[in-house]
Design a protein around this motif. Structure first.
Motif, mmCIF file in Angstrom:
data_model
loop_
_atom_site.group_PDB
_atom_site.id
_atom_site.type_symbol
_atom_site.label_atom_id
_atom_site.label_comp_id
_atom_site.label_asym_id
_atom_site.label_seq_id
_atom_site.Cartn_x
_atom_site.Cartn_y
_atom_site.Cartn_z
ATOM 1 N N MET A 1 0.817 -1.192 0.000
ATOM 2 C CA MET A 1 0.000 0.000 0.000
ATOM 3 C C MET A 1 0.866 1.264 0.000
ATOM 4 N N ARG A 2 2.110 1.144 0.384
ATOM 5 C CA ARG A 2 2.998 2.314 0.277
ATOM 6 C C ARG A 2 3.172 2.720 -1.187
ATOM 7 N N ILE A 3 3.334 1.725 -2.030
ATOM 8 C CA ILE A 3 3.459 2.022 -3.462
ATOM 9 C C ILE A 3 2.168 2.643 -3.972
ATOM 10 N N ALA A 4 1.049 2.088 -3.576
ATOM 11 C CA ALA A 4 -0.245 2.631 -4.001
ATOM 12 C C ALA A 4 -0.389 4.075 -3.545
ATOM 13 N N ILE B 1 -7.415 5.655 -9.459
ATOM 14 C CA ILE B 1 -7.640 4.504 -8.593
ATOM 15 C C ILE B 1 -7.759 3.241 -9.443
ATOM 16 N N GLU B 2 -8.401 3.353 -10.582
ATOM 17 C CA GLU B 2 -8.554 2.211 -11.474
ATOM 18 C C GLU B 2 -7.198 1.704 -11.956
ATOM 19 N N SER B 3 -6.302 2.624 -12.315
ATOM 20 C CA SER B 3 -4.971 2.240 -12.792
ATOM 21 C C SER B 3 -4.154 1.577 -11.693
ATOM 22 N N VAL B 4 -4.218 2.134 -10.499
ATOM 23 C CA VAL B 4 -3.470 1.563 -9.372
ATOM 24 C C VAL B 4 -3.986 0.160 -9.072
ATOM 25 N N ALA B 5 -5.303 0.009 -9.034
ATOM 26 C CA ALA B 5 -5.892 -1.308 -8.767
ATOM 27 C C ALA B 5 -5.432 -2.322 -9.803
ATOM 28 N N SER C 1 -10.110 -0.444 -3.300
ATOM 29 C CA SER C 1 -10.516 0.628 -2.383
ATOM 30 C C SER C 1 -10.812 0.100 -0.988
ATOM 31 N N ARG C 2 -11.496 -1.027 -0.915
ATOM 32 C CA ARG C 2 -11.797 -1.624 0.398
ATOM 33 C C ARG C 2 -10.525 -2.040 1.120
ATOM 34 N N ALA C 3 -9.620 -2.688 0.400
ATOM 35 C CA ALA C 3 -8.357 -3.124 1.007
ATOM 36 C C ALA C 3 -7.521 -1.924 1.427
ATOM 37 N N TYR C 4 -7.468 -0.914 0.592
ATOM 38 C CA TYR C 4 -6.684 0.282 0.892
ATOM 39 C C TYR C 4 -7.194 0.944 2.169
ATOM 40 N N LYS C 5 -8.512 1.127 2.261
ATOM 41 C CA LYS C 5 -9.093 1.768 3.440
ATOM 42 C C LYS C 5 -8.854 0.934 4.695
ATOM 43 N N ARG C 6 -8.960 -0.379 4.569
ATOM 44 C CA ARG C 6 -8.742 -1.260 5.716
ATOM 45 C C ARG C 6 -7.299 -1.154 6.220
ATOM 46 N N SER D 1 -6.165 10.075 -0.229
ATOM 47 C CA SER D 1 -4.720 10.107 -0.449
ATOM 48 C C SER D 1 -4.373 10.908 -1.688
ATOM 49 N N ARG D 2 -5.230 10.883 -2.691
ATOM 50 C CA ARG D 2 -4.982 11.683 -3.904
ATOM 51 C C ARG D 2 -5.017 13.158 -3.585
ATOM 52 N N ARG D 3 -5.880 13.563 -2.650
ATOM 53 C CA ARG D 3 -6.011 14.975 -2.306
ATOM 54 C C ARG D 3 -5.026 15.416 -1.218
ATOM 55 N N ALA D 4 -4.402 14.484 -0.532
ATOM 56 C CA ALA D 4 -3.555 14.804 0.622
ATOM 57 C C ALA D 4 -2.338 15.639 0.273
ATOM 58 N N VAL D 5 -1.823 15.521 -0.923
ATOM 59 C CA VAL D 5 -0.585 16.201 -1.300
ATOM 60 C C VAL D 5 -0.872 17.557 -1.958
#
Length: 50
Positions: free
Chosen positions: A1-4, A15-19, A31-36, A45-49
């Protein structure tokens, strides 16, 4: 998930490309796995930076 997180936050990948790159069968499953694991949805995370 660090890479994601890096791909979402800095490389601005969708998100589609990363998945797809990480081998998830659907963006929803990613998305479910990432949030968990990370604690926030991938869209956050896309908006965080910004």
């Amino acid at each position: 998930m660090r890479i994601a997180w890096t791909w979402l936050a800095y490389d601005r990948m969708s998100i589609e490309s990363v998945a797809d790159q990480l081998g998830y069968k659907s963006p929803a499953a990613f998305s479910r796995a990432y949030k968990r694991i990370v604690g926030v949805p991938p869209g956050y995370s896309r908006r965080a930076v910004e």
